[in-house]
Scaffold this active site. Structure first.
Site, PDB file in Angstrom:
ATOM      1  N   LYS A 189       0.694  -1.191   0.002  1.00  0.00           N
ATOM      2  CA  LYS A 189      -0.011  -0.073  -0.121  1.00  0.00           C
ATOM      3  C   LYS A 189       0.783   1.206   0.051  1.00  0.00           C
ATOM      4  O   LYS A 189       1.505   1.601   0.865  1.00  0.00           O
ATOM      5  CB  LYS A 189      -0.914   0.118   1.347  1.00  0.00           C
ATOM      6  CG  LYS A 189      -1.912   1.210   1.164  1.00  0.00           C
ATOM      7  CD  LYS A 189      -2.678   1.700   2.488  1.00  0.00           C
ATOM      8  CE  LYS A 189      -1.900   2.548   3.032  1.00  0.00           C
ATOM      9  NZ  LYS A 189      -1.930   3.848   2.248  1.00  0.00           N
ATOM     10  N   GLU A 192      -1.476   7.531   0.136  1.00  0.00           N
ATOM     11  CA  GLU A 192      -2.553   8.172  -0.540  1.00  0.00           C
ATOM     12  C   GLU A 192      -2.037   9.218  -1.237  1.00  0.00           C
ATOM     13  O   GLU A 192      -2.723   9.820  -2.191  1.00  0.00           O
ATOM     14  CB  GLU A 192      -3.767   8.462   0.326  1.00  0.00           C
ATOM     15  CG  GLU A 192      -3.769   9.313   1.459  1.00  0.00           C
ATOM     16  CD  GLU A 192      -3.037   8.464   2.658  1.00  0.00           C
ATOM     17  OE1 GLU A 192      -2.504   7.392   2.695  1.00  0.00           O
ATOM     18  OE2 GLU A 192      -2.958   9.166   3.728  1.00  0.00           O
ATOM     19  N   GLY A 242       7.060   5.305   7.931  1.00  0.00           N
ATOM     20  CA  GLY A 242       6.208   6.203   7.982  1.00  0.00           C
ATOM     21  C   GLY A 242       6.442   7.089   9.384  1.00  0.00           C
ATOM     22  O   GLY A 242       7.561   6.790   9.857  1.00  0.00           O
ATOM     23  N   GLY A 247       3.399   4.241  13.360  1.00  0.00           N
ATOM     24  CA  GLY A 247       4.212   3.098  13.591  1.00  0.00           C
ATOM     25  C   GLY A 247       3.740   2.148  14.903  1.00  0.00           C
ATOM     26  O   GLY A 247       3.543   1.244  15.065  1.00  0.00           O
ATOM     27  N   GLU A 264      10.296   1.531  10.103  1.00  0.00           N
ATOM     28  CA  GLU A 264      11.198   2.774   9.829  1.00  0.00           C
ATOM     29  C   GLU A 264      10.836   4.091  10.063  1.00  0.00           C
ATOM     30  O   GLU A 264       9.741   4.492   9.092  1.00  0.00           O
ATOM     31  CB  GLU A 264      11.904   2.495   8.232  1.00  0.00           C
ATOM     32  CG  GLU A 264      12.582   1.347   7.859  1.00  0.00           C
ATOM     33  CD  GLU A 264      13.781   1.239   8.801  1.00  0.00           C
ATOM     34  OE1 GLU A 264      14.542   2.237   8.875  1.00  0.00           O
ATOM     35  OE2 GLU A 264      14.511   0.407   8.625  1.00  0.00           O
ATOM     36  N   CYS A 298      13.300  11.445   6.296  1.00  0.00           N
ATOM     37  CA  CYS A 298      13.542  10.910   7.441  1.00  0.00           C
ATOM     38  C   CYS A 298      15.045  11.302   8.241  1.00  0.00           C
ATOM     39  O   CYS A 298      15.244  11.350   9.406  1.00  0.00           O
ATOM     40  CB  CYS A 298      13.299   9.409   7.587  1.00  0.00           C
ATOM     41  SG  CYS A 298      14.586   8.373   6.476  1.00  0.00           S
ATOM     42  N   GLU A 398      10.107  16.248  14.944  1.00  0.00           N
ATOM     43  CA  GLU A 398      10.607  16.343  13.757  1.00  0.00           C
ATOM     44  C   GLU A 398       9.608  17.311  12.673  1.00  0.00           C
ATOM     45  O   GLU A 398       8.420  17.184  12.642  1.00  0.00           O
ATOM     46  CB  GLU A 398       9.988  14.951  13.150  1.00  0.00           C
ATOM     47  CG  GLU A 398      10.584  14.517  11.817  1.00  0.00           C
ATOM     48  CD  GLU A 398      10.393  12.874  11.320  1.00  0.00           C
ATOM     49  OE1 GLU A 398       9.244  12.747  11.508  1.00  0.00           O
ATOM     50  OE2 GLU A 398      11.098  12.409  10.786  1.00  0.00           O
TER      51      GLU A 398
HETATM   52  P1  NAD Z   1       2.442   8.412   7.866  1.00  0.00           P
HETATM   53  O1  NAD Z   1       2.922   7.732   9.157  1.00  0.00           O
HETATM   54  O2  NAD Z   1       1.368   9.431   7.977  1.00  0.00           O
HETATM   55  O3  NAD Z   1       2.023   7.506   6.784  1.00  0.00           O
HETATM   56  C1  NAD Z   1       2.681   6.257   6.214  1.00  0.00           C
HETATM   57  C2  NAD Z   1       1.803   5.282   5.432  1.00  0.00           C
HETATM   58  O4  NAD Z   1       0.940   4.739   6.587  1.00  0.00           O
HETATM   59  C3  NAD Z   1       0.910   5.932   4.545  1.00  0.00           C
HETATM   60  O5  NAD Z   1       0.703   5.036   3.455  1.00  0.00           O
HETATM   61  C4  NAD Z   1      -0.484   5.965   5.255  1.00  0.00           C
HETATM   62  O6  NAD Z   1      -1.580   5.904   4.368  1.00  0.00           O
HETATM   63  C5  NAD Z   1      -0.349   4.643   6.110  1.00  0.00           C
HETATM   64  N1  NAD Z   1      -1.112   4.584   7.210  1.00  0.00           N
HETATM   65  C6  NAD Z   1      -1.678   5.735   7.987  1.00  0.00           C
HETATM   66  N2  NAD Z   1      -2.655   5.239   9.016  1.00  0.00           N
HETATM   67  C7  NAD Z   1      -2.306   4.026   8.983  1.00  0.00           C
HETATM   68  C8  NAD Z   1      -2.878   3.102   9.983  1.00  0.00           C
HETATM   69  N3  NAD Z   1      -3.392   3.303  10.992  1.00  0.00           N
HETATM   70  N4  NAD Z   1      -2.621   1.740   9.700  1.00  0.00           N
HETATM   71  C9  NAD Z   1      -1.771   1.326   8.741  1.00  0.00           C
HETATM   72  N5  NAD Z   1      -1.232   2.125   7.916  1.00  0.00           N
HETATM   73  C10 NAD Z   1      -1.574   3.559   8.023  1.00  0.00           C
HETATM   74  O7  NAD Z   1       3.797   9.000   7.466  1.00  0.00           O
HETATM   75  P2  NAD Z   1       4.129  10.006   6.068  1.00  0.00           P
HETATM   76  O8  NAD Z   1       3.569  11.381   6.481  1.00  0.00           O
HETATM   77  O9  NAD Z   1       3.530   9.333   4.910  1.00  0.00           O
HETATM   78  O10 NAD Z   1       5.546  10.183   5.780  1.00  0.00           O
HETATM   79  C11 NAD Z   1       6.308  10.920   6.677  1.00  0.00           C
HETATM   80  C12 NAD Z   1       6.936  10.252   7.928  1.00  0.00           C
HETATM   81  O11 NAD Z   1       7.619   9.119   7.489  1.00  0.00           O
HETATM   82  C13 NAD Z   1       7.987  10.816   8.677  1.00  0.00           C
HETATM   83  O12 NAD Z   1       7.731  10.883   9.962  1.00  0.00           O
HETATM   84  C14 NAD Z   1       9.471  10.349   8.234  1.00  0.00           C
HETATM   85  O13 NAD Z   1      10.390  10.638   8.957  1.00  0.00           O
HETATM   86  C15 NAD Z   1       9.080   8.983   8.205  1.00  0.00           C
HETATM   87  N6  NAD Z   1       9.950   8.235   7.284  1.00  0.00           N
HETATM   88  C16 NAD Z   1      10.926   7.329   7.755  1.00  0.00           C
HETATM   89  C17 NAD Z   1      11.905   6.848   7.008  1.00  0.00           C
HETATM   90  C18 NAD Z   1      12.777   5.714   7.615  1.00  0.00           C
HETATM   91  O14 NAD Z   1      13.356   4.969   6.980  1.00  0.00           O
HETATM   92  N7  NAD Z   1      13.013   5.823   8.888  1.00  0.00           N
HETATM   93  C19 NAD Z   1      11.703   7.002   5.645  1.00  0.00           C
HETATM   94  C20 NAD Z   1      10.784   7.871   5.158  1.00  0.00           C
HETATM   95  C21 NAD Z   1      10.045   8.785   5.888  1.00  0.00           C
END
Ligand code: NAD
Length: 507
Positions: A189, A192, A242, A247, A264, A298, A398
């Site tokens: 997935k 969005e 994410g 997480g 991650e 990140c 962050e």
């Molecule tokens: P997010 O957590 O909002 O969303 C990530 C994904 O999770 C999306 O596909 C979203 O639709 C899905 N999601 C949302 N709610 C969910 C739920 N309840 N259950 C399962 N899936 C769900 O993150 P974002 O805004 O897309 O990305 C930014 C974040 O990602 C930042 O905090 C960044 O640091 C982190 N990030 C970390 C790394 C790493 O490798 N450590 C790399 C890139 C981004």
């Protein structure tokens, strides 16, 4: 009058909105509903995607389960799996431009960085292909005359892959080829906000000959798609990149089925600048580290920790360089800082800066959203904030934007304490010409990656991941590959049976 280097809109015609569908069991499937993505830079609809519901996710997981259990991928030779992955790598390279333009239109990142992301991902696929043929375990030939023990590695099973919007194609490629190399089947997935490059990847997988059902893609939101992918009993592992908030939700949601969870998450990554460092290189790396991917990274080095004797001159140099960073239209080849992903996120970035100012911080450069000629206002100026104290939200949380915070220190111990005074532990860096200083910092920093006299270099060979609330598990490298494998011990009695019977029959 703004004295930054701003690239106004270039005159170019945008491609028609990309139409994204789910990929289930080798077939492209429309959604009962759709959702649109409006480009953050160009304020126009750039993709229309099928919107997944529970039934679609169920179908995707069932297809992945069937494919896994049938052994059409998990039990073929690693040589055959590697051959498919190598074809995918070639196809990625043949499609860089198309994928990169869509990535830029959906995310707002500069086109040069999208090209680098997509092109660079091919190397991850090639490296994963090389690992496919290394899944050997070990043997124990010293357990006794009639015993032989063999430890083998099995693919873990069906894997849910959930990715964010900031590097959609790269992060998918940090996970998918490694899971496939191991023999797993998957449900993916994408965010969005950036669904299309994952659909394009699906097209390449089909073209490369990946069997139906091995990789399924469901488009849509965290609820219900991500949620079902995290809780379903037929899923053996979830790998998520994410926010730390989501997480934690996934960890809770997955606990009922005790599936393996790899995370991650976020970071608040420091670069420590010692007075004996090559300060010109350090200033350039700090500028790159905060503005790359519009600071929505990140691994952004969002806080620098500078020795107080050089802080004023160093910050002045970073400000001078920041003014020359080209920001504006992400489709302009020369742009280095593009648009912010959503208007809400732009407002959140600004709130961090304004709150810090209220608490006594000083804006050295930037400090607010800015319109770019011909493109609207979803941009944030390259920003440097000094007079920051370690307790301020801007120094701890962050921000995820082009905003650098500056802290100062007197001794190496103090710099290390500031480095480790964080809920996060993704990456950290040190600039010094003294090898002892560099090694001491590297050994004592709480982080998954420590860079010395460089920033954000990564290689498929090197494991990536975080400690503390930056995540659990590792990606890429041999360690990342091993996450998708289970270890099984085969215990065998061979040759003449020398056992004393457990039941004495008296015969
Ligand atoms: P997010 O957590 O909002 O969303 C990530 C994904 O999770 C999306 O596909 C979203 O639709 C899905 N999601 C949302 N709610 C969910 C739920 N309840 N259950 C399962 N899936 C769900 O993150 P974002 O805004 O897309 O990305 C930014 C974040 O990602 C930042 O905090 C960044 O640091 C982190 N990030 C970390 C790394 C790493 O490798 N450590 C790399 C890139 C981004």
């Amino acid at each position: 009058m703004n004295d930054m280097t701003i690239n106004a809109a270039i005159k170019t015609s945008l491609p028609a909105a990309f139409q994204g569908r789910h990929l289930i069991d080798g077939e492209w499937v429309d959604g009962a509903e759709t959702f649109e993505r409006v480009s953050p830079s160009h304020d126009t609809v750039v993709s229309v995607s099928a919107k997944g519901d529970e039934a679609v996710v169920e179908a995707a997981i069932a297809a992945a389960r069937r494919a896994f259990d049938a052994g059409i991928w998990s039990r073929i030779s690693a040589k055959e799996r590697a051959a498919v992955l190598l074809k995918v790598a070639d196809l990625i390279e043949a499609n860089i431009e198309r994928i990169a333009i869509q990535e830029t239109l959906e995310s707002g990142k500069p086109i040069s960085q999208s090209r680098g992301e997509v092109g660079g991902a091919a190397d991850l696929w090639r490296y994963a292909a090389s690992l496919a043929r290394t899944s050997h375990g070990d043997s124990h030939n010293s357990l006794g005359e009639d015993m032989l023990g063999v430890v083998v590695k099995d693919p873990i099973g069906v894997v849910s892959i959930i990715t964010p919007w900031n590097f959609p194609f790269w992060i998918l490629s940090q996970k998918l080829p490694f899971a496939l190399a191991a023999g797993c089947t998957v449900v993916v997935k994408p965010s969005e906000m950036t669904p299309s490059s994952t659909v394009m990847m699906g097209e390449l997988l089909i073209e490369a000959g990946l069997p139906a059902g091995v990789c399924n893609i469901v488009l849509g939101y965290g609820q219900p798609v991500g949620s079902v992918m995290s809780t379903h009993r037929d899923v053996d592992m979830i790998t998520f990149t994410g926010s730390t908030t989501v997480g934690k939700l996934i960890t809770q949601a997955s606990s009922d089925t005790l599936k393996k969870v790899a995370l991650e998450l976020g970071g608040k990554n420091p670069q420590v600048i010692m007075p004996d460092a090559d300060l010109e290189n350090a200033a350039d790396a700090v500028t790159f580290g905060i503005y790359f991917n519009v600071g929505q990274c990140c691994n952004s080095s969002s806080r620098i920790i500078v020795h107080e004797n050089i802080a004023e001159a160093f910050v002045a140099r970073v400000v001078e360089l920041s003014r020359q960073v080209k920001f504006g239209d992400p489709l302009d080849e020369s742009t280095q800082v593009g648009a912010i992903v959503t208007a809400e996120h732009n407002a959140k970035i600004d709130a961090y800066v304004q709150n810090a100012v209220k608490d006594g911080a000083k804006v050295e450069l930037g400090g607010g959203p800015l319109s770019v000629e011909g493109l609207g206002r979803q941009f944030y100026q390259p920003t440097v904030v000094s007079n920051v104290t370690p307790d301020m939200a801007i120094a701890r949380e962050e921000v995820f934007g082009p905003v650098l915070t500056v802290l100062t220190f007197k001794t190496l111990d103090e710099a290390i304490a500031l480095t480790n005074d964080s809920d996060y532990g993704l990456s950290a860096g040190i600039w010094s010409n003294d090898i002892h200083t560099c090694l001491e910092f590297s050994r004592r920093a709480h982080a998954g990656t420590v860079w010395t006299n460089t920033w954000m270099d990564g290689y498929p060979e090197l494991a990536f991941g975080g400690v503390k609330q930056s995540g659990q598990g590792r990606e890429i490298g041999k360690y990342g590959y091993d996450e998708f494998l289970e270890v099984k011990s085969l215990v065998m009695r061979v040759g003449r049976d020398s056992r004393t019977p457990w039941v004495e029959t008296g015969a």
